[in-house]
Design a protein around this motif. Structure first.
Motif, short mmCIF file in Angstrom:
data_model
loop_
_atom_site.label_atom_id
_atom_site.label_comp_id
_atom_site.label_asym_id
_atom_site.label_seq_id
_atom_site.Cartn_x
_atom_site.Cartn_y
_atom_site.Cartn_z
N PRO A 24 0.82 -1.22 0.00
CA PRO A 24 0.00 0.00 0.00
C PRO A 24 0.85 1.26 0.00
O PRO A 24 1.94 1.29 0.58
CB PRO A 24 -0.81 -0.12 1.30
CG PRO A 24 -0.05 -1.07 2.16
CD PRO A 24 0.64 -2.00 1.23
N TYR A 26 0.92 5.65 0.40
CA TYR A 26 0.30 6.86 0.94
C TYR A 26 1.08 8.05 0.39
O TYR A 26 2.28 8.18 0.64
CB TYR A 26 0.33 6.83 2.48
CG TYR A 26 -0.47 5.66 3.01
CD1 TYR A 26 -1.82 5.81 3.30
CD2 TYR A 26 0.12 4.40 3.17
CE1 TYR A 26 -2.57 4.72 3.75
CE2 TYR A 26 -0.62 3.32 3.62
CZ TYR A 26 -1.97 3.49 3.90
OH TYR A 26 -2.71 2.41 4.34
N TRP A 71 4.86 -0.80 3.86
CA TRP A 71 4.09 0.19 3.10
C TRP A 71 5.02 1.27 2.57
O TRP A 71 6.12 1.46 3.08
CB TRP A 71 2.94 0.79 3.92
CG TRP A 71 3.28 1.50 5.20
CD1 TRP A 71 3.49 0.93 6.43
CD2 TRP A 71 3.43 2.92 5.42
NE1 TRP A 71 3.75 1.89 7.38
CE2 TRP A 71 3.71 3.12 6.79
CE3 TRP A 71 3.32 4.05 4.58
CZ2 TRP A 71 3.91 4.39 7.34
CZ3 TRP A 71 3.51 5.31 5.13
CH2 TRP A 71 3.79 5.47 6.50
N VAL A 107 -3.49 4.05 -1.55
CA VAL A 107 -4.61 3.89 -0.61
C VAL A 107 -5.29 5.25 -0.42
O VAL A 107 -6.50 5.37 -0.52
CB VAL A 107 -4.13 3.34 0.75
CG1 VAL A 107 -5.30 3.25 1.73
CG2 VAL A 107 -3.47 1.98 0.56
N THR A 108 -4.49 6.27 -0.13
CA THR A 108 -5.04 7.61 0.05
C THR A 108 -3.94 8.64 -0.13
O THR A 108 -2.75 8.33 0.00
CB THR A 108 -5.70 7.76 1.44
OG1 THR A 108 -6.50 8.94 1.46
CG2 THR A 108 -4.68 7.83 2.56
N LEU A 194 -5.80 2.00 8.23
CA LEU A 194 -6.08 1.70 6.82
C LEU A 194 -5.35 0.44 6.38
O LEU A 194 -5.89 -0.39 5.65
CB LEU A 194 -5.70 2.89 5.93
CG LEU A 194 -6.56 4.14 6.07
CD1 LEU A 194 -5.99 5.27 5.22
CD2 LEU A 194 -8.00 3.87 5.66
N ASN A 195 -4.10 0.29 6.84
CA ASN A 195 -3.33 -0.91 6.50
C ASN A 195 -4.01 -2.16 7.06
O ASN A 195 -4.09 -3.20 6.39
CB ASN A 195 -1.91 -0.81 7.05
CG ASN A 195 -1.00 0.04 6.18
OD1 ASN A 195 -1.28 0.25 5.01
ND2 ASN A 195 0.08 0.53 6.75
N MET A 198 -7.04 -3.20 5.09
CA MET A 198 -6.70 -3.83 3.80
C MET A 198 -6.40 -5.31 3.96
O MET A 198 -6.51 -6.08 3.01
CB MET A 198 -5.49 -3.13 3.18
CG MET A 198 -5.78 -1.72 2.71
SD MET A 198 -4.35 -1.03 1.90
CE MET A 198 -4.20 -2.12 0.50
#
Length: 200
Positions: A24, A26, A71, A107-108, A194-195, A198
């Motif tokens: 992921p 960011y 990440w 992701v964002t 968020l991680n 997922m």
């Protein structure tokens, strides 16, 4: 979340050459003088992971950093003012849009805004562009140590008023200061959450 490791992976201007892993991502982005490098260094507890400069517009490539081996933190070029040629600016604005359009690992995004200023058209237009393209984002208000708490509250309210003219809800936001480490735990906890989601 505790940052145990943070390492530079690569810089490039071609989205196709970004890391092939499915980790992921960011992405951090904002106007060229918003304090992005200082924020990244503060979040990762590394003094010089991202290069800081007194000259706005220093970041002109997509920079990937591997955090905790699981990440990627992505440092994107600033939009708006930068002391570079028009052709250079056009080139890296193009790969910013390509990054958001093509990077499935994202992701964002975190849109950095200097809390000291009234709502700026360039920030509002960029957030509008993200919204129109369905790209999730949070706002990170920077340099909170420069204002008194009441002034911070007033400036956030100013943004709420403007944004709610076109948005149904105020985007998720954080108040931060790189020099005082304000907001560090909140931002990292959000990424951690968020991680975890997922992995469900």
């Amino acid at each position: 979340m505790k940052i145990k490791s943070a390492e530079f992976v690569m810089s490039n201007s071609d989205v196709a050459k970004c890391p092939k892993s499915r980790l992921p991502e960011y992405a951090f982005i904002g106007r060229s003088n918003v304090g992005k490098s200082s924020l990244i260094n503060m979040l990762t507890s590394r003094k010089s992971l991202a290069k800081t400069s007194g000259r706005p517009g220093k970041t002109q490539l997509i920079n990937h950093f591997l955090i905790n081996k699981n990440w990627h933190l992505v440092d994107l070029p600033g939009y708006g003012y930068a002391r570079v040629s028009k052709s250079s600016k056009k080139t890296f604005q193009k790969f910013i849009t390509q990054y958001f359009a093509l990077r499935e690992q994202l992701v964002t995004a975190f849109v950095l805004i200097d809390i000291r200023h009234k709502p700026q058209a360039i920030d509002l237009e960029f957030m509008q562009w993200l919204g129109e393209h369905g790209i999730p984002f949070s706002i990170i208000f920077t340099k909170a140590d420069k204002l008194k708490p009441k002034a911070i509250e007033n400036h956030v309210e100013d943004y709420k008023k403007v944004l709610l003219e076109t948005w149904e809800d105020m985007p998720n936001y954080f108040i931060t200061s790189s020099s005082k480490a304000i907001g560090k735990d909140d931002v990292l906890a959000y990424i951690d959450k968020l991680n975890e989601n997922m992995e469900l």
